[in-house]
Structures are given as structure tokens and as C-alpha cells.
Write a protein that holds these residues in place. Structure first.
Motif, short mmCIF file in Angstrom:
data_model
loop_
_atom_site.label_atom_id
_atom_site.label_comp_id
_atom_site.label_asym_id
_atom_site.label_seq_id
_atom_site.Cartn_x
_atom_site.Cartn_y
_atom_site.Cartn_z
N ASP A 1 -10.92 -61.13 -7.22
CA ASP A 1 -11.44 -61.68 -5.95
C ASP A 1 -11.72 -60.58 -4.93
OD1 ASP A 1 -8.13 -63.07 -5.26
OD2 ASP A 1 -8.86 -61.00 -5.36
N ALA A 2 -11.74 -59.32 -5.41
CA ALA A 2 -12.15 -58.23 -4.50
C ALA A 2 -13.61 -58.44 -4.13
CB ALA A 2 -11.98 -56.89 -5.21
N PRO A 3 -14.01 -57.97 -2.94
CA PRO A 3 -15.41 -58.17 -2.56
C PRO A 3 -16.35 -57.44 -3.51
CG PRO A 3 -14.26 -56.74 -0.97
CD PRO A 3 -13.23 -57.27 -1.91
N VAL A 4 -17.40 -58.16 -3.91
CA VAL A 4 -18.45 -57.54 -4.72
C VAL A 4 -19.33 -56.77 -3.75
CG1 VAL A 4 -20.50 -58.00 -6.12
CG2 VAL A 4 -18.38 -59.25 -6.55
N LYS A 5 -19.37 -55.45 -3.89
CA LYS A 5 -20.07 -54.63 -2.89
C LYS A 5 -21.52 -54.40 -3.30
CE LYS A 5 -16.31 -51.80 -1.14
NZ LYS A 5 -15.86 -50.40 -1.03
N ALA A 6 -22.28 -53.85 -2.37
CA ALA A 6 -23.67 -53.50 -2.68
C ALA A 6 -23.65 -52.60 -3.91
CB ALA A 6 -24.29 -52.77 -1.50
N ALA A 7 -24.42 -52.99 -4.92
CA ALA A 7 -24.38 -52.26 -6.20
C ALA A 7 -24.82 -50.80 -5.99
CB ALA A 7 -25.31 -52.94 -7.19
N GLU A 8 -24.23 -49.94 -6.81
CA GLU A 8 -24.53 -48.50 -6.71
C GLU A 8 -25.77 -48.16 -7.55
OE1 GLU A 8 -20.68 -47.77 -4.84
OE2 GLU A 8 -21.85 -46.10 -5.61
N SER A 9 -26.24 -49.16 -8.35
CA SER A 9 -27.38 -48.88 -9.24
C SER A 9 -28.09 -50.19 -9.56
CB SER A 9 -26.88 -48.26 -10.55
OG SER A 9 -26.15 -49.24 -11.29
N PRO A 10 -29.33 -50.14 -9.96
CA PRO A 10 -30.02 -51.36 -10.41
C PRO A 10 -29.28 -52.04 -11.55
CG PRO A 10 -31.61 -49.64 -9.99
CD PRO A 10 -30.26 -48.99 -9.85
N TYR A 11 -28.67 -51.22 -12.42
CA TYR A 11 -27.88 -51.81 -13.52
C TYR A 11 -26.77 -52.68 -12.94
CZ TYR A 11 -24.08 -52.22 -16.82
OH TYR A 11 -23.06 -52.71 -17.58
N GLY A 12 -26.00 -52.11 -12.02
CA GLY A 12 -24.89 -52.87 -11.43
C GLY A 12 -25.41 -54.09 -10.69
N ASN A 13 -26.59 -53.95 -10.07
CA ASN A 13 -27.19 -55.08 -9.34
C ASN A 13 -27.55 -56.22 -10.29
OD1 ASN A 13 -27.87 -56.14 -6.85
ND2 ASN A 13 -30.00 -55.43 -6.96
N THR A 14 -28.05 -55.86 -11.48
CA THR A 14 -28.40 -56.93 -12.44
C THR A 14 -27.15 -57.69 -12.86
OG1 THR A 14 -28.23 -55.56 -14.45
CG2 THR A 14 -30.38 -55.63 -13.36
N LYS A 15 -26.02 -57.03 -12.94
CA LYS A 15 -24.79 -57.72 -13.32
C LYS A 15 -24.31 -58.63 -12.19
CE LYS A 15 -24.34 -55.98 -17.43
NZ LYS A 15 -24.52 -56.81 -18.63
N GLN A 16 -24.41 -58.13 -10.97
CA GLN A 16 -24.00 -58.94 -9.81
C GLN A 16 -24.87 -60.20 -9.70
OE1 GLN A 16 -24.18 -56.56 -6.25
NE2 GLN A 16 -22.39 -55.33 -6.80
N ILE A 17 -26.17 -60.01 -9.77
CA ILE A 17 -27.09 -61.15 -9.60
C ILE A 17 -26.96 -62.12 -10.78
CG2 ILE A 17 -29.53 -61.82 -9.48
CD1 ILE A 17 -29.99 -59.09 -8.04
N ALA A 18 -26.75 -61.59 -11.97
CA ALA A 18 -26.58 -62.47 -13.14
C ALA A 18 -25.35 -63.35 -12.97
CB ALA A 18 -26.46 -61.63 -14.41
N GLU A 19 -24.26 -62.78 -12.43
CA GLU A 19 -23.06 -63.60 -12.20
C GLU A 19 -23.39 -64.72 -11.21
OE1 GLU A 19 -19.43 -61.70 -11.12
OE2 GLU A 19 -19.40 -60.35 -12.83
N GLU A 20 -24.14 -64.40 -10.17
CA GLU A 20 -24.51 -65.43 -9.17
C GLU A 20 -25.39 -66.51 -9.82
OE1 GLU A 20 -24.51 -62.06 -5.69
OE2 GLU A 20 -26.28 -63.38 -5.90
#
Ligand code: WQD
Length: 339
Positions: free
Chosen positions: A139-158
């Protein structure tokens, strides 16, 4: 029960196929071979005693995915590994990452929408960025991704949360991997980086085997015990077993819609500690130098994994020595038996 494993010939996918069979499931593999080797299918067969069903096509091809789903209505669960995953490359080629990682996910979800299906998503600790508090909890805050790769994982979870909230019949578990390393105890499957390894452990084993001249440690001025970065390394077989545990959890009537779990050991090791562990485990002296920090690297991260133990009834069992010795055994195997 048939379980679809997308990206099933990859590093984590292949080890998960083996653990699915060990648990009595029937894996069905889809892989486009863009970042994997078809010979891994034969290697898996040497371990499980038969060649699993394999389909080669690109999950970004919506019609191909629809055709597959039409011909395979009896899939009880999906473990979705298929994605581009090199952090550094994603900074150089963001569109490749957004296209591949989102099109493939959306196509497979659309193809099976409406079926009561258990979906395990391959996510990543990269969604946390540099956590403010360590060890990092789910439940730690999901922060602004450091890379497009990380962003794809964040957005996929959403996307998956929204899908479940919309009342589709999907049950979803997202597994946030820390750093997968090592190889199967038979040394018949393991990590097969294409070209120069991006990740630490395959670079270590290739240096030790003479394929690389020396390893560069990316920075030793971090605020860590010896100045090098800290990561939570987890044996790939422990990680593979977590996917079986996720399926078992969703098969319980008590499981509701969506959940997310840290899949790590809960221990952090510095890069220099990993090098030392490798030398201790193998008796090899590693040729390395200290270089500048790598852009995009976070300083330190390791997981708080009590939720996985409590709810998934899963816990990593293999130690750093086993991670290093199994990685080395695999390196020796592919040196003597090029795939
Ligand atoms: C580990 C440490 C490097 C190479 C990976 C995946 C990412 C995600 C998390 C799944 C860092 C150092 C490395 C080298 C080095 N996994 N290093 N010399 O960056 O933590 O991310 O795990 O989603 O997809 O990429 O792993 O193995 O690249 O680096 O010093 O030649 O080793 O600086 O501190 P990373 P890594």
C-alpha cells in the motif's frame, strides 16, 4: 485445468510452466519469440517429460488473439508475462513499450472477457520508484514511474482494477516482482539475455565464464552499507511458485476481484554483496571495476512480504547462495550446450 501462459518461453515464464505442471495444471504457451528461444520448449520437455502445447504469434495481433480464444474456450486461467521489459530500452523506445505492453494486454483481456477466468499479471517493484519507507509494502504510494517500462506496469495495474470494478467476471492478482535471478536446479532452463546483458546476474555469470571481460559496478557512492545499490533478489523458482499460489488463491470462493502482492524475499543485498556471494558460491574470482551510476537506477529497494505469506501462503525459500550457484550452473550448461 488449462492455464494460458503468455511469454511462456521467457525466463520467468518457462520456470512457471514447470511449476504449473508440478502443481497438476496443463500449461498452454503463447510466445512470439521476440525475446526468447524456441529451444527452451525442448528444455522444458526434458524437465516435465512432454512438450507443452505452444502457439507462436504476436499478442498485438487482435485477430490472431481472437482466433486463439475461439479455438481455446476451455482456458481456466491466464498468466500474462508477454511484455517488453528492459528499463533502459524503454527510455529510448517508449512507443515500442506502450504499444507492445498495452496492445497485448488489452487483446487478451478482450478475447476472454465474459468468462470467469483467473488472471495473474506480471507486475514489478518498479511501480514504487524510490520508496520513502523501506521495506516497501503493497500500500506504499505508487510514484511517478522512472521509465516508460515502469509506467506500463502502473497503468496496466489500473486497467485491471477498472476491469474488475466494471463487473467483468475476471479475478485478478498482480504480482510485483523484485529482482528475479538464478535458474532451475536441473540447469536446463535459466535466463537467456539476447546480446549484452542489461541485468546484474547474467552479466556476472558471463564475466565469470569469460564471455565478458569485466563487470562494471554502476556506482559506489550511494547511501548504502558499501555505497552500491541495494535490491531484493529472488530465486526465479520461488517466483514461479508464487504464480501457482496466486491461481490457488483465486480458486477460493472467498477471493474477491483484485489483489496485489510483493514477490521478493524481504532481504536487500548491495551489488558488491551479490558479487561476494557469487565468489563464495562458485569459488570464482570476479573481474570488476567501479563505474559511474546508471541513469534511472534507484538507490535501494526491498520488499515487505508478509502479505504474500499471509494471504498467498507463499514464501521465498532459496537463499542468495542458491541463487548464485544455480545461475552459474546454468551459465556452464549453455556454454557447453549452446541453444
Ligand atoms: C540491479 C543492480 C544496477 C548491471 C530489474 C529489471 C526490471 C524489474 C526489476 C521486473 C542495479 C546494478 C547492473 C551491471 C551493475 N524486474 N548493475 N552492473 O535495474 O533493479 O531492474 O529488476 O520487472 O524489469 O530490469 O535490475 O539487474 O539491471 O540491476 O552494477 O552491469 O545491479 O545498477 O543497482 P534493476 P538490474
Amino acid at each position: 485445468m488449462k492455464i494460458l501462459v503468455t511469454g511462456g518461453l521467457g525466463f520467468i515464464g518457462s520456470h512457471t510452466v514447470v511449476e504449473l505442471v508440478n502443481a497438476g495444471y496443463e500449461p498452454v504457451i503463447i510466445d512470439d519469440l521476440s525475446n526468447s528461444n524456441i529451444k527452451i520448449l525442448d528444455q522444458i520437455a526434458k524437465i516435465i517429460g512432454y512438450k507443452p502445447v505452444f502457439h507462436q504469434f504476436d499478442l498485438c495481433d487482435a485477430q490472431a488473439v481472437k482466433n486463439f480464444a475461439g479455438n481455446n474456450p476451455d482456458i481456466a486461467g491466464i498468466i500474462h508475462f508477454a511484455a517488453s521489459k528492459a528499463v533502459g530500452e524503454s527510455v529510448q523506445l517508449p512507443l515500442k513499450y506502450y504499444r507492445n505492453n498495452f496492445y497485448s494486454l488489452i487483446n487478451i483481456l478482450e478475447a476472454y472477457q465474459g468468462t470467469a477466468l483467473n488472471f495473474v499479471f506480471s507486475s514489478s517493484c518498479t511501480v514504487y520508484g524510490q520508496p520513502d519507507v523501506l521495506p516497501v509494502t503493497e500500500d506504499a504510494p505508487v510514484k511517478a514511474a522512472e521509465s516508460p517500462y515502469g509506467n506500463t506496469k502502473q497503468i496496466a495495474e489500473e486497467m485491471l482494477r477498472d476491469l474488475v470494478a466494471a463487473g467483468t467476471k475476471y479475478k485478478v492478482v498482480a504480482l510485483r516482482y523484485f529482482n528475479p535471478v538464478g535458474a532451475h536446479e536441473t540447469a536446463l532452463i535459466g535466463e537467456l539475455p539476447i546480446g549484452v546483458p542489461q541485468n546484474l546476474v547474467p552479466f556476472i555469470t558471463q564475466t565469470a565464464s569469460g564471455k565478458r571481460e569485466k563487470l562494471t559496478v554502476f556506482g559506489d557512492k550511494y547511501n548504502t552499507p558499501d555505497g552500491s545499490c541495494v535490491r531484493d533478489y529472488i530465486h526465479v523458482v520461488d517466483l514461479a511458485k508464487a504464480h501457482v499460489a496466486a491461481l490457488k488463491l483465486m480458486e477460493q470462493d472467498t477471493f474477491e476481484g483484485y489483489d496485489v502482492f510483493n514477490i521478493g524475499t524481504g532481504n536487500g543485498y548491495t551489488v558488491l554483496e551479490v558479487i561476494n556471494a557469487f565468489e563464495q558460491a562458485t569459488g570464482k574470482k570476479l573481474n570488476y571495476q567501479i563505474g559511474p551510476p546508471r541513469s534511472g537506477d534507484i538507490e535501494k529497494v526491498w520488499g515487505e512480504v508478509s502479505k504474500s505469506t499471509r494471504k498467498l501462503h507463499w514464501k521465498a525459500e532459496r537463499d542468495i547462495d542458491t541463487m548464485m550457484s544455480s545461475a552459474w550452473a546454468w551459465e556452464n550448461y549453455i556454454t557447453q550446450n549452446p541453444l
